[in-house]
Design an enzyme around this catalytic site. Structure first.
Site, PDB file in Angstrom:
ATOM      1  CG  HIS A 287      12.454  50.036  36.705  1.00  0.00           C
ATOM      2  ND1 HIS A 287      13.505  49.887  35.822  1.00  0.00           N
ATOM      3  CD2 HIS A 287      11.388  49.432  36.113  1.00  0.00           C
ATOM      4  CE1 HIS A 287      13.091  49.230  34.754  1.00  0.00           C
ATOM      5  NE2 HIS A 287      11.800  48.935  34.902  1.00  0.00           N
ATOM      6  CD  GLU A 288       8.235  48.476  38.070  1.00  0.00           C
ATOM      7  OE1 GLU A 288       7.408  48.794  37.192  1.00  0.00           O
ATOM      8  OE2 GLU A 288       9.148  47.640  37.872  1.00  0.00           O
TER       9      GLU A 288
ATOM     10  CG  HIS B 285       7.521  51.262  33.823  1.00  0.00           C
ATOM     11  ND1 HIS B 285       7.765  51.302  32.480  1.00  0.00           N
ATOM     12  CD2 HIS B 285       8.334  50.281  34.326  1.00  0.00           C
ATOM     13  CE1 HIS B 285       8.684  50.387  32.169  1.00  0.00           C
ATOM     14  NE2 HIS B 285       9.053  49.756  33.278  1.00  0.00           N
TER      15      HIS B 285
ATOM     16  CD  GLU C 111      11.088  48.305  30.892  1.00  0.00           C
ATOM     17  OE1 GLU C 111      11.813  48.818  31.772  1.00  0.00           O
ATOM     18  OE2 GLU C 111      10.111  47.590  31.169  1.00  0.00           O
TER      19      GLU C 111
END
Lengths: 519, 519
Positions: free
Chosen positions: B267-268, B271, B297
C-alpha cells in the site's frame, strides 16, 4: 505594563529561536542518521531557511530596543538580586551584538554549505575519494572565514572561531593553556611507546547486534533515560539535544574492534547525561543551555576515560563483556585495563589513548588556524595533514584514515577541537574533586553504578545550566581555575616516570599525563 | 520589472511555505518512528511554531495584493497559454481565500493538539487503555470543528473536512458516490461469508528480520528508490514526502501474520512511487503536489490489491516467500492467492479484504461526520464504534481492536477516510486502463516486474503533479469519470454470483466487487 515587560518579551522571542533551533537540531540528527542521499540538497535548503528565521529574530531592531529597555529595567528594579535574570540579559546582549554584524545571506550560506559538505564528507569517507568533497569544504571555509571577519572585531579570525564554542577564549589564551603541553606530551608518548607495544587484547570479533545490546545496556545502567532519549548509529558519534525530554546520542560499531564502539558511546553518554540533566524549566532561555563546549567535552571525556578506562570500570564490565562475547573469556581485569590504556601512536583520534589524544588535537588546531588565516588552502590540506601527522603521530595510509576521519570542518566547526583538550583538563579536575567528595566512588563503579558520580555532577555542574560561566562552575566545583590542580595532587607528580609505563599495574597510566599537563 | 513579477514573488513565498512544510513533515516522520516519549510535548511546540509561520505566509496581506496583481498580469500577458501558471494561480487563490478565514491561534492549536493526541494515541494503543487519550482526542475534535466552521461557508462542517483532502468533494457528492455501495457490499460480504470461511494459510510465524528483508527486497524490485527514500517501522503505516529526493514509507510487522506486513507495505509503496515520481522541478509550487488524496489512495490500493492480491503477483512472490520462510513450502500459488483473498468480517481495517474494506470506511465516515456535527461526543465514541462495527462487521473485543486501531482522528484527519473508497474505485478504473494498454501486464508481474505498470502510471498520473484536478487526470487516463467503468467491463458483472465465491480459481473474487460497486 509589568516592570520586566521588555525582558519577558525578549525571552518570548528567544524561546521562538530555541524552537527553531530545536527543528534544526532534529534535522541535523536526521542528516547524521537516516537521511537518504537524495535528500541532502533539500535538507540544506531547510537548514538555510531555519537559520535565516532564527537570525532574523536575533537581529530584529525590536530586540535592540527591548534589550536597552530590559537593561534599564534591570538597573532600576532588580539590581543583582536575580542571577538568572542577569545571566539571561548578559547572554542576550552578547549574542545580539554578535549577530547584528552578520548578514542574513551569510547565515543562510553557512547553513546550506555545511549541510551539503557534511553529506559530501560522508560519501568521501565511505569511498575514500576526497575529490568531490574538497570544493564543498572550500565553500565552508570561505563562509566561515567571512563569518569570522564579521564578528572578530580587533581579534583574528581564529579568535572568533574559538569564541563561538568557548565564550571568552582567544588564540592567546589557548596558547597559554596548551603550548606547555606539547613538548611533555610528545616526550611522554615517546617514553610510553619506548615501553614496548603491547598487543591489543580487546580486538576480538563481536557481532554488531551484540555490541549494540551491550552498550545500550551500559548506557541505560549509567543513567541515560531512554524515555527521554535515543541511541542510533552514524558516521561520526555525536550528541544532539533536541530539547528537554529529547536527547539523542549517535555512535558507531566496528565488528573487529569492539572498543571502537564502547569508548565513543561512553563519550557521548557523558554529553548525554549533561544534556538530559540541564534544568528543563530553563529551556528556551539562554541560561537553559551549557555555558561552553569545553565544559561539555569535560563530561564526555570524564565518562570515556576517567570512568571507562579505570580498573574499577573493568571490574564491573569485563564479566558483562565476557557473558556477551565468550572470546573475551581468557582476559582478566588487569589485562583488559592495561590493554585499553595502551599508548600507541595511530592516525585515529576518536580511538586514541589519553597520552596521544591531545597530539591529535594539536595537529588539528594548527591546520584549522592556518585554514582560517588563509595560510593553508583546502587543496593543500591533505598533504599538510599527512606531514603534520607523520611528525606528531604517524603518517596516514590514505585520506580516509587521514583528514577525512573527522566531519567537524565540513560542519563549519572550526575552533571546536581545542574544547577536547580543554575538556580533558577539566575532566581530570572534576574527577579529582568528585573522588574527594565520594571516597568510595571506585567501589560504586566496580559495582556497576555511577549514580553517586552523576549526583555529584548534577549538583556541581549540570544544575547551573548556563547561569554561570564555565570557568566559575569549574572553579566552584573543583576549588581552582581550569588548569590548576590542587597542591596535594601536584605533589604526586614527582613520583617519577614509573607511572608512565604502559599498563603499569599500580597506577592509571594516563592519570599522570593529565596531571603532567598542568605543569 | 518583469511582466510576471507578482507571480514570481508569490511562488517565492510559496516555496518558503513548502520548505516549512518539509520541516514539519520530517518532524511528523520522526514522531511516527523514533521520537522518544519524553519529546512529544516539545515536538508539539515545534509543530505549532512551524504551522504558525506557514500560516502567516499564507495570509500575509502582501499575498492578497500579489495575487490580485498576478491575476491581472495573467489576464494581460499570458491568457491560457501556460497551464502550469494558470494552475498555480488557481491553487494559490483557493488556498489563500481559505487560509485568511482561519485565525493564527487556531492553526497553532491544531498543530499542537494533533501532535499531542498522536503521542497519546500511540500509548493508548500500546497499553489498550483509551482513558488518557480521550481528552486529547476531544481537544482535536474541538479544534477541527472550529477550523471547519471557519472555512465551511454555506456548507456543513463535514463538507469542509472532505474538501481538505479531496478538493471539491462535499457530503452530498460523497453520498452520491458511496451510498449505492453500502447495501450491495453488505450483501456481498454476507454471500462471501456464506461460502464458508477458509483457513488462513498465510499465518505462519516469520521472524521480523526475515519479513523486513523480504519487503525491502520487494519494494526495491518494484521501483522504490532507496537512494531517495526509506522504509521504517511505525505504529501505523504511512508515506511521508519530505520533498523530492526524500520520500519515507513506514510499515509494521507481526511475527505471526506476515501478510499484515506485506500488504501495508505494498500500500505504502503505491503512495511512495507516486511521491517519488512527482515532477521534482515543480517542488515548492502548488502544481508540484498531488491534486487529491483520493487519487493518492488509488495508487496505494492499486499496488496493495490489484497487484498484490493478484494471481500473477503470487506466481512471482510465492517462491521468494518460500525461500525466506520454509514454513510456506507446502503452499501453491492457487492456495496462496485464495488465502490472501478470503473474505472475512473482522475488526481490522488495514488487514481487511477488498469486500469488507469499504464497510470499515462506511463505519468511520458515519462516526466522524457525527463527531464533527456534534451528534456524537468523544465520550460515547467507543460504544458507538462497537455498535456500528457489530452491525457492519463484528463487535471488537476491546478498544485496541476497535476505535483505537486508527490514528487518523488523533492527527485531525477528519474527512480522510472517504478517500480510501474513492481510491478503491479509482484504482480499479486505472488498473483496467493500464491492463488494456499493457496486454501482457500480468506476465510482467508474474515475472516480478511492475516496470511497465509504473511507466504507464508515470505517463498517465504521476507526471501531471497537481497541474490538473484529480477527476481530469482519472478521466483522461481511464476514459471516464471516477465511478464509471467502461461498458465491456460492466457486461462481465452478469456472470453471476459464482465470481463471489471466496478463492474461486477462475476469477479474482473481489474484482467483481469493485465493478459491483459501480452499479
Amino acid at each position: 505594563m509589568s516592570p520586566d515587560h521588555a525582558y519577558r518579551r525578549l525571552l518570548a522571542i528567544y524561546r521562538e529561536r530555541a524552537l527553531l533551533e530545536s527543528c534544526a537540531s532534529l534535522i541535523d540528527w536526521d542528516a547524521e542518521t537516516y537521511l537518504p542521499a537524495g535528500g541532502v540538497e533539500l535538507c540544506a535548503e531547510r537548514q538555510a531557511l531555519l537559520a535565516r528565521l532564527e537570525h532574523e529574530r536575533a537581529i530584529d531592531p525590536e530586540v535592540s530596543d527591548l534589550l536597552a529597555q530590559a537593561e534599564a529595567e534591570a538597573e532600576e528594579v532588580r539590581g543583582e538580586d536575580d542571577p538568572l535574570h542577569a545571566a539571561n540579559l548578559r547572554e542576550l546582549r552578547r549574542e545580539h551584538d554578535k549577530a547584528v554584524r552578520v548578514p542574513v545571506a551569510l547565515v543562510e550560506e553557512l547553513a546550506r554549505a555545511t549541510t551539503l559538505a557534511q553529506g559530501a564528507w560522508e560519501v568521501a569517507r565511505d569511498c575514500g575519494d576526497p575529490a568531490p568533497y574538497l570544493p564543498c569544504l572550500e565553500r565552508v571555509v570561505r563562509a566561515t572565514q567571512e563569518h569570522a571577519d564579521c564578528v572578530r572585531g580587533a581579534g583574528g579570525r581564529y579568535d572568533a572561531c574559538l569564541d563561538s564554542w568557548e565564550p571568552g577564549l582567544d588564540d592567546e589564551g589557548l596558547a597559554r593553556l596548551l603550548d606547555p603541553l606539547r613538548a611533555p606530551l610528545i616526550d611522554l608518548a615517546d617514553r610510553a611507546a619506548g615501553a614496548g607495544e603491547l598487543p591489543d587484547l580487546m580486538a576480538h570479533r563481536v557481532a554488531k547486534p551484540t555490541q549494540r545490546a551491550l552498550v545500550r545496556g551500559l548506557v541505560a545502567r549509567f543513567g541515560f533515560d531512554f524515555a527521554r532519549g535515543r541511541v542510533d548509529e552514524a558516521a561520526h558519534p555525536s550528541t544532539i539535544r533536541i530539547g528537554p525530554g529529547d536527547v539523542r546520542l549517535t555512535t558507531r560499531f566496528d565488528t573487529s574492534r569492539p572498543m571502537a564502539g564502547l569508548y565513543p558511546t561512553l563519550h557521548e553518554l557523558g554529553h548525554g547525561l549533561y544534556d538530559q540533566n540541564l534544568p528543563p524549566e530553563q529551556f528556551g532561555m539562554p541560561v537553559g543551555d551549557v555555558p561552553s563546549l569545553g565544559l561539555h567535552e569535560s563530561q564526555a571525556r570524564l565518562f570515556e576515560n576517567l570512568v571507562g578506562r579505570s580498573r574499577a570500570f573493568w571490574r564491573f564490565f569485563l564479566p558483562e563483556l565476557q557473558a556477551a562475547a565468550p572470546a573475551f573469556g581468557d582476559l582478566d581485569v588487569e589485562a583488559a585495563y592495561r590493554s585499553v590504556n595502551r599508548v600507541v601512536r595511530t592516525c585515529d583520534r576518536v580511538g586514541a589513548d589519553e597520552v596521544t589524544y591531545d597530539l591529535h588535537i594539536a595537529l588539528r588546531i594548527d591546520l584549522e588556524r592556518a585554514l582560517m588565516t588563509g595560510d593553508l588552502v583546502v587543496g593543500d590540506l591533505q598533504s599538510a595533514w599527512d606531514e603534520a601527522s607523520a611528525r606528531l603521530l604517524v603518517r596516514p595510509r590514505d585520506a580516509r584514515t587521514g583528514f577525512l576521519q573527522d566531519g567537524h570542518w565540513a560542519a563549519g566547526m572550526f575552533g571546536y577541537f581545542p574544547t577536547y583538550t580543554l575538556g580533558n583538563l577539566t575532566a581530570a579536575q572534576l574527577h579529582r574533586a568528585a573522588s574527594d567528595a565520594i571516597p568510595d566512588l571506585e567501589d560504586h563503579i566496580a559495582a556497576g553504578s555511577v549514580a553517586p558520580l552523576v549526583e555529584w555532577l548534577a549538583g556541581s555542574v549540570y544544575r547551573h545550566g548556563g547561569a554561570l560561566p564555565a570557568a566559575v562552575i569549574v572553579e566552584r566545583a573543583s576549588g581552582g581555575p581550569i588548569g590548576t590542580p590542587r597542591a596535594r595532587r601536584r605533589r604526586r607528580l614527582h613520583r617519577g616516570p614509573r607511572a608512565l609505563v604502559v599498563g603499569c599495574p599500580t597506577q592509571h597510566p594516563t592519570a599522570a599525563v593529565r596531571r603532567g599537563t598542568w605543569r
